[in-house]
Design a protein around this motif. Structure first.
Motif, PDB file in Angstrom:
ATOM      1  N   ASN A 180     -10.498  -1.642  -4.381  1.00  0.00           N
ATOM      2  CA  ASN A 180      -9.600  -1.818  -3.234  1.00  0.00           C
ATOM      3  C   ASN A 180      -8.911  -3.166  -3.348  1.00  0.00           C
ATOM      4  OD1 ASN A 180      -8.289  -1.530  -0.813  1.00  0.00           O
ATOM      5  ND2 ASN A 180     -10.123  -1.569   0.468  1.00  0.00           N
ATOM      6  N   GLN A 183      -4.816  -0.812  -4.044  1.00  0.00           N
ATOM      7  CA  GLN A 183      -5.003  -0.497  -2.624  1.00  0.00           C
ATOM      8  C   GLN A 183      -3.920   0.460  -2.136  1.00  0.00           C
ATOM      9  OE1 GLN A 183      -4.292  -3.195   0.999  1.00  0.00           O
ATOM     10  NE2 GLN A 183      -6.490  -3.430   0.612  1.00  0.00           N
ATOM     11  N   LEU A 238      -6.987   3.320   1.532  1.00  0.00           N
ATOM     12  CA  LEU A 238      -7.845   2.148   1.342  1.00  0.00           C
ATOM     13  C   LEU A 238      -7.429   1.019   2.274  1.00  0.00           C
ATOM     14  CD1 LEU A 238      -8.235   2.066  -2.550  1.00  0.00           C
ATOM     15  CD2 LEU A 238      -9.601   3.256  -0.843  1.00  0.00           C
ATOM     16  N   ALA A 239      -6.125   0.877   2.513  1.00  0.00           N
ATOM     17  CA  ALA A 239      -5.636  -0.141   3.445  1.00  0.00           C
ATOM     18  C   ALA A 239      -6.091   0.180   4.874  1.00  0.00           C
ATOM     19  CB  ALA A 239      -4.122  -0.243   3.380  1.00  0.00           C
ATOM     20  N   ALA A 252      -5.734  -5.397  -3.184  1.00  0.00           N
ATOM     21  CA  ALA A 252      -4.419  -5.408  -2.545  1.00  0.00           C
ATOM     22  C   ALA A 252      -3.319  -5.628  -3.572  1.00  0.00           C
ATOM     23  CB  ALA A 252      -4.372  -6.499  -1.479  1.00  0.00           C
ATOM     24  N   ALA A 297       0.834  -1.207   0.000  1.00  0.00           N
ATOM     25  CA  ALA A 297       0.000   0.000   0.000  1.00  0.00           C
ATOM     26  C   ALA A 297       0.868   1.256   0.000  1.00  0.00           C
ATOM     27  CB  ALA A 297      -0.928  -0.015   1.210  1.00  0.00           C
TER      28      ALA A 297
END
Length: 275
Positions: free
Chosen positions: A222, A228, A232-233, A224, A60
């Motif tokens: 979102n 992300q 968002l994380a 990962a 992130a």
């Protein structure tokens, strides 16, 4: 005992007025101070270090830094053109441009996300044509950059436009008398004089981009390691890993403080040189 000197009376009155104003603004000041203090005191350095070594956190952070640097470059390059256009355009056109440029700053993030999705999504106004060519924008890192640039543009353009507006017209007139064209006058006079505003606007734009959440989650998703970013994380961390959410929030807070200090230093140096 003699009366207080006029200077002392003015000083006491000034402090009394300042104290009264501070008392009036105390609720808002406490709102900020207590919230920030709770975040800082509620997250230990060891906890931050441990969480920032997690793979999802590192992904992130790296994605946020990468995408914000790209979006900032786009905002500075194209935003400089917009700021100069606002500065040089007739009042009626400058007013229209200012409204358009400022709109993302006051538009709710969710509205911005939906607008971007309807424009550049697979079934969007332009996105459908890109999709026919095999180019996908929504829910990709490109969408992250676009969402960041969308929300950050007003902060850079308005700051630089204000700097250009503060340039004394006599300087430009003297340059034209000496034979300088519009481009040379802009590069040799306008931009150097307004450089503190350019740097300040760039710092504000980057800070807004790195903290962008609403438009990004709707337009880019979102995912990962793909879309992300840190905000968002943090959002996901409230459900899955609160310690990581707090660590990333503290990191973003540090970024914000650094930006504010940088702006303070830049403008203070500019004022010192001006005098």
């Amino acid at each position: 005992m003699g009366e207080l000197a006029p200077k002392n009376r003015v000083s006491i009155a000034s402090w009394a007025f300042t104290g009264g104003a501070l008392l009036l603004g105390a609720p808002l000041l406490l709102l900020v101070v207590l919230s920030v203090a709770a975040l800082v005191l509620g997250t230990s350095p060891s906890e931050v270090a441990a969480q920032l070594h997690e793979e999802t956190a590192r992904q992130a952070i790296l994605l946020s830094l990468k995408t914000t640097l790209i979006s900032l470059a786009l905002v500075v390059v194209f935003g400089t053109g917009l700021a100069v256009a606002i500065h040089r355009a007739p009042p009626w056109l400058a007013g229209i441009l200012e409204i358009i440029v400022t709109l993302p700053a006051i538009m709710p993030p969710s509205v911005a996300g939906i607008a971007l999705l309807l424009a550049f999504g697979r079934q969007g106004l332009l996105g459908s044509h890109f999709d026919a060519l095999g180019i996908r924008i929504a829910f990709t890192p490109i969408a992250v950059v676009m969402a960041q640039a969308f929300v950050a543009t007003p902060f850079f353009v308005r700051e630089l436009a204000n700097g250009l507006q503060a340039t004394h017209p006599a300087l430009l007139e003297a340059a034209r008398i000496d034979g300088a064209g519009n481009l040379r006058a802009a590069t040799s006079i306008l931009l150097p004089i307004s450089s503190p505003f350019l740097l300040g606007g760039a710092a504000l734009a980057w800070a807004r981009a790195v903290g962008e959440f609403g438009a990004t989650i709707l337009f880019a998703g979102n995912l990962a390691g793909v879309t992300q970013t840190m905000p968002l994380a943090i959002y996901l961390g409230f459900e899955t890993n609160l310690s990581q959410a707090k660590a990333l929030a503290l990191l973003l807070l540090g970024f914000a403080v650094c930006v504010l200090v940088l702006m303070k230093v830049v403008f203070r140096r500019h004022l010192a040189l001006a005098h």
